[in-house]
Design a protein around this motif. Structure first.
Motif, mmCIF file in Angstrom:
data_model
loop_
_atom_site.group_PDB
_atom_site.id
_atom_site.type_symbol
_atom_site.label_atom_id
_atom_site.label_comp_id
_atom_site.label_asym_id
_atom_site.label_seq_id
_atom_site.Cartn_x
_atom_site.Cartn_y
_atom_site.Cartn_z
ATOM 1 N N LEU A 186 0.821 -1.214 0.000
ATOM 2 C CA LEU A 186 0.000 0.000 0.000
ATOM 3 C C LEU A 186 0.852 1.259 0.000
ATOM 4 O O LEU A 186 0.500 2.257 -0.640
ATOM 5 N N ALA A 187 1.986 1.210 0.710
ATOM 6 C CA ALA A 187 2.882 2.366 0.728
ATOM 7 C C ALA A 187 3.434 2.637 -0.664
ATOM 8 O O ALA A 187 3.574 3.798 -1.083
ATOM 9 N N ALA A 188 3.733 1.578 -1.407
ATOM 10 C CA ALA A 188 4.239 1.740 -2.773
ATOM 11 C C ALA A 188 3.188 2.393 -3.672
ATOM 12 O O ALA A 188 3.515 3.163 -4.584
ATOM 13 N N GLU A 189 1.926 2.106 -3.418
ATOM 14 C CA GLU A 189 0.840 2.669 -4.214
ATOM 15 C C GLU A 189 0.510 4.105 -3.839
ATOM 16 O O GLU A 189 0.173 4.925 -4.691
ATOM 17 N N ARG A 190 0.596 4.398 -2.522
ATOM 18 C CA ARG A 190 0.016 5.643 -2.017
ATOM 19 C C ARG A 190 0.990 6.688 -1.496
ATOM 20 O O ARG A 190 0.592 7.823 -1.253
ATOM 21 N N ARG A 191 2.226 6.327 -1.281
ATOM 22 C CA ARG A 191 3.151 7.250 -0.613
ATOM 23 C C ARG A 191 3.255 8.563 -1.392
ATOM 24 O O ARG A 191 3.242 8.619 -2.614
ATOM 25 N N THR A 192 3.339 9.633 -0.615
ATOM 26 C CA THR A 192 3.546 10.958 -1.198
ATOM 27 C C THR A 192 5.050 11.223 -1.272
ATOM 28 O O THR A 192 5.840 10.521 -0.632
ATOM 29 N N PRO A 193 5.469 12.226 -2.033
ATOM 30 C CA PRO A 193 6.896 12.560 -2.067
ATOM 31 C C PRO A 193 7.450 12.856 -0.675
ATOM 32 O O PRO A 193 8.576 12.445 -0.348
ATOM 33 N N ALA A 194 6.664 13.546 0.147
ATOM 34 C CA ALA A 194 7.123 13.873 1.501
ATOM 35 C C ALA A 194 7.282 12.603 2.337
ATOM 36 O O ALA A 194 8.223 12.478 3.126
ATOM 37 N N GLN A 195 6.362 11.665 2.185
ATOM 38 C CA GLN A 195 6.446 10.414 2.937
ATOM 39 C C GLN A 195 7.637 9.573 2.477
ATOM 40 O O GLN A 195 8.299 8.920 3.291
ATOM 41 N N LEU A 196 7.906 9.589 1.187
ATOM 42 C CA LEU A 196 9.075 8.869 0.674
ATOM 43 C C LEU A 196 10.355 9.475 1.235
ATOM 44 O O LEU A 196 11.285 8.745 1.609
ATOM 45 N N ASP A 197 10.383 10.796 1.326
ATOM 46 C CA ASP A 197 11.550 11.467 1.924
ATOM 47 C C ASP A 197 11.717 11.052 3.386
ATOM 48 O O ASP A 197 12.846 10.882 3.867
ATOM 49 N N GLU A 198 10.607 10.887 4.094
ATOM 50 C CA GLU A 198 10.662 10.477 5.500
ATOM 51 C C GLU A 198 11.240 9.063 5.629
ATOM 52 O O GLU A 198 12.043 8.789 6.521
ATOM 53 N N ILE A 199 10.834 8.170 4.735
ATOM 54 C CA ILE A 199 11.346 6.794 4.749
ATOM 55 C C ILE A 199 12.844 6.799 4.446
ATOM 56 O O ILE A 199 13.638 6.113 5.108
ATOM 57 N N ARG A 200 13.236 7.587 3.452
ATOM 58 C CA ARG A 200 14.660 7.689 3.094
ATOM 59 C C ARG A 200 15.479 8.243 4.263
ATOM 60 O O ARG A 200 16.576 7.758 4.554
ATOM 61 N N ALA A 201 14.931 9.252 4.917
ATOM 62 C CA ALA A 201 15.647 9.870 6.036
ATOM 63 C C ALA A 201 15.832 8.878 7.182
ATOM 64 O O ALA A 201 16.883 8.847 7.836
ATOM 65 N N ALA A 202 14.829 8.052 7.426
ATOM 66 C CA ALA A 202 14.930 7.053 8.490
ATOM 67 C C ALA A 202 15.995 6.019 8.173
ATOM 68 O O ALA A 202 16.759 5.597 9.053
ATOM 69 N N LEU A 203 16.075 5.605 6.911
ATOM 70 C CA LEU A 203 17.100 4.635 6.515
ATOM 71 C C LEU A 203 18.496 5.258 6.635
ATOM 72 O O LEU A 203 19.436 4.615 7.112
ATOM 73 N N ALA A 204 18.618 6.523 6.245
ATOM 74 C CA ALA A 204 19.904 7.210 6.382
ATOM 75 C C ALA A 204 20.289 7.324 7.854
ATOM 76 O O ALA A 204 21.470 7.213 8.209
ATOM 77 N N ALA A 205 19.285 7.511 8.716
ATOM 78 C CA ALA A 205 19.546 7.616 10.155
ATOM 79 C C ALA A 205 20.034 6.287 10.723
ATOM 80 O O ALA A 205 20.884 6.259 11.623
ATOM 81 N N ILE A 206 19.510 5.174 10.197
ATOM 82 C CA ILE A 206 19.993 3.859 10.638
ATOM 83 C C ILE A 206 21.476 3.726 10.327
ATOM 84 O O ILE A 206 22.288 3.366 11.181
ATOM 85 N N GLU A 207 21.845 4.048 9.089
ATOM 86 C CA GLU A 207 23.234 3.915 8.659
ATOM 87 C C GLU A 207 24.149 4.844 9.437
ATOM 88 O O GLU A 207 25.250 4.457 9.837
ATOM 89 N N ALA A 208 23.678 6.079 9.678
ATOM 90 C CA ALA A 208 24.499 7.043 10.407
ATOM 91 C C ALA A 208 24.704 6.606 11.849
ATOM 92 O O ALA A 208 25.809 6.714 12.402
ATOM 93 N N ASP A 209 23.655 6.099 12.476
ATOM 94 C CA ASP A 209 23.746 5.667 13.873
ATOM 95 C C ASP A 209 24.690 4.482 14.011
ATOM 96 O O ASP A 209 25.538 4.450 14.912
ATOM 97 N N VAL A 210 24.541 3.510 13.122
ATOM 98 C CA VAL A 210 25.408 2.330 13.172
ATOM 99 C C VAL A 210 26.862 2.718 12.900
ATOM 100 O O VAL A 210 27.792 2.200 13.532
ATOM 101 N N ALA A 211 27.076 3.644 11.973
ATOM 102 C CA ALA A 211 28.437 4.067 11.616
ATOM 103 C C ALA A 211 29.159 4.731 12.776
ATOM 104 O O ALA A 211 30.391 4.684 12.869
ATOM 105 N N THR A 212 28.393 5.339 13.690
ATOM 106 C CA THR A 212 29.006 6.019 14.834
ATOM 107 C C THR A 212 28.974 5.168 16.104
ATOM 108 O O THR A 212 29.168 5.671 17.205
#
Length: 246
Positions: A120-146
């Motif tokens: 459903l997210a693939a069908e309905r996500r807005t650009p802002a919501q996609l940015d939020e998902i991307r930001a969360a994934l980047a936060a995972i990588e940044a947290d693990v890296a530190t």
């Protein structure tokens, strides 16, 4: 037939607080039918004696069962197990995080949920919501890296996907199930920190899920989410029961 005195709280997780342990014991007796719908619970004094706890602990445990809609007080008669009703909420035993097998069952339940959420997210996500998902994934990588465990960011990643469905019920259900997985996620991420290949595998699974959602491909997103849950089950299965306090 199991009796109240045959289910001492000492047999439950030593990591749980006393009211939690008594609540879990009473839940077990109710769910196994020892106290079926309409049955009267033992008196407060008898339960306190059987469990070896204070009456205050018993009152708190019974209060929790009442708040969950599982038992009810009848004036001058006692506390009774309620018969089924539409206002009785779905619940999961709070001691589920003490058992690897129980956690696997929650992940199994979550597998179908995450699959549909991703589609459903693939069908309905807005650009802002996609940015939020991307930001969360980047936060995972940044947290693990530190040197962090990435748990909070990981929870935020999956929650952002649930939000992108546009259906508040999916978000509420994810929040409900997610609370039982935080402990397991913390332990598995500690293992991932020690095993570089496992850590990379998890990130690859997250990236595959993000890419499918970004591409607007419900089938691919559903498959990626399901694969992630299957692999999560395998990772949890590698844990020793003692790692979760069981």
């Amino acid at each position: 037939m199991t009796k109240l005195q045959d289910l001492p709280i000492a047999t439950l997780s030593a990591t749980a607080k006393m009211p939690d342990r008594v609540t879990a014991a009473l839940l077990s007796l109710i769910r196994t039918g020892e106290y079926p719908p309409g049955a009267r619970l033992p008196s407060e004094m008898r339960m306190a004696t059987s469990f070896g706890v204070s009456r205050t602990v018993i009152r708190e445990a019974v209060s929790r069962l009442k708040s969950e809609g599982l038992v009810e007080s009848r004036q001058g008669s006692g506390v009774y197990v309620r018969t089924g009703s539409m206002d009785t909420p779905f619940r999961i035993d709070p001691t589920v995080a003490d058992s690897v097998q129980s956690l696997l069952q929650v992940v199994e339940l979550r597998r179908g949920l995450e699959s549909e959420i991703a589609a459903l997210a693939a069908e309905r996500r807005t650009p802002a919501q996609l940015d939020e998902i991307r930001a969360a994934l980047a936060a995972i990588e940044a947290d693990v890296a530190t040197g962090g465990d990435g748990v909070d960011a990981d929870m935020a990643f999956h929650r952002a996907i649930a939000r992108a469905t546009g259906n508040p019920h999916f978000l509420a259900l994810w929040d409900f199930l997610g609370q039982f997985l935080r402990g397991a996620m913390t332990v598995t991420r500690a293992l991932e920190a020690e095993r570089q290949e496992m850590g990379r595998q998890v990130l690859d699974e997250h990236h595959a899920l993000l890419e499918a959602i970004a591409a607007g491909d419900p089938a691919a997103a559903s498959a990626a989410a399901r694969h992630h849950m299957v692999m999560a089950s395998q990772r949890i299965g590698t844990l020793e029961a003692g790692a979760l306090g069981a």
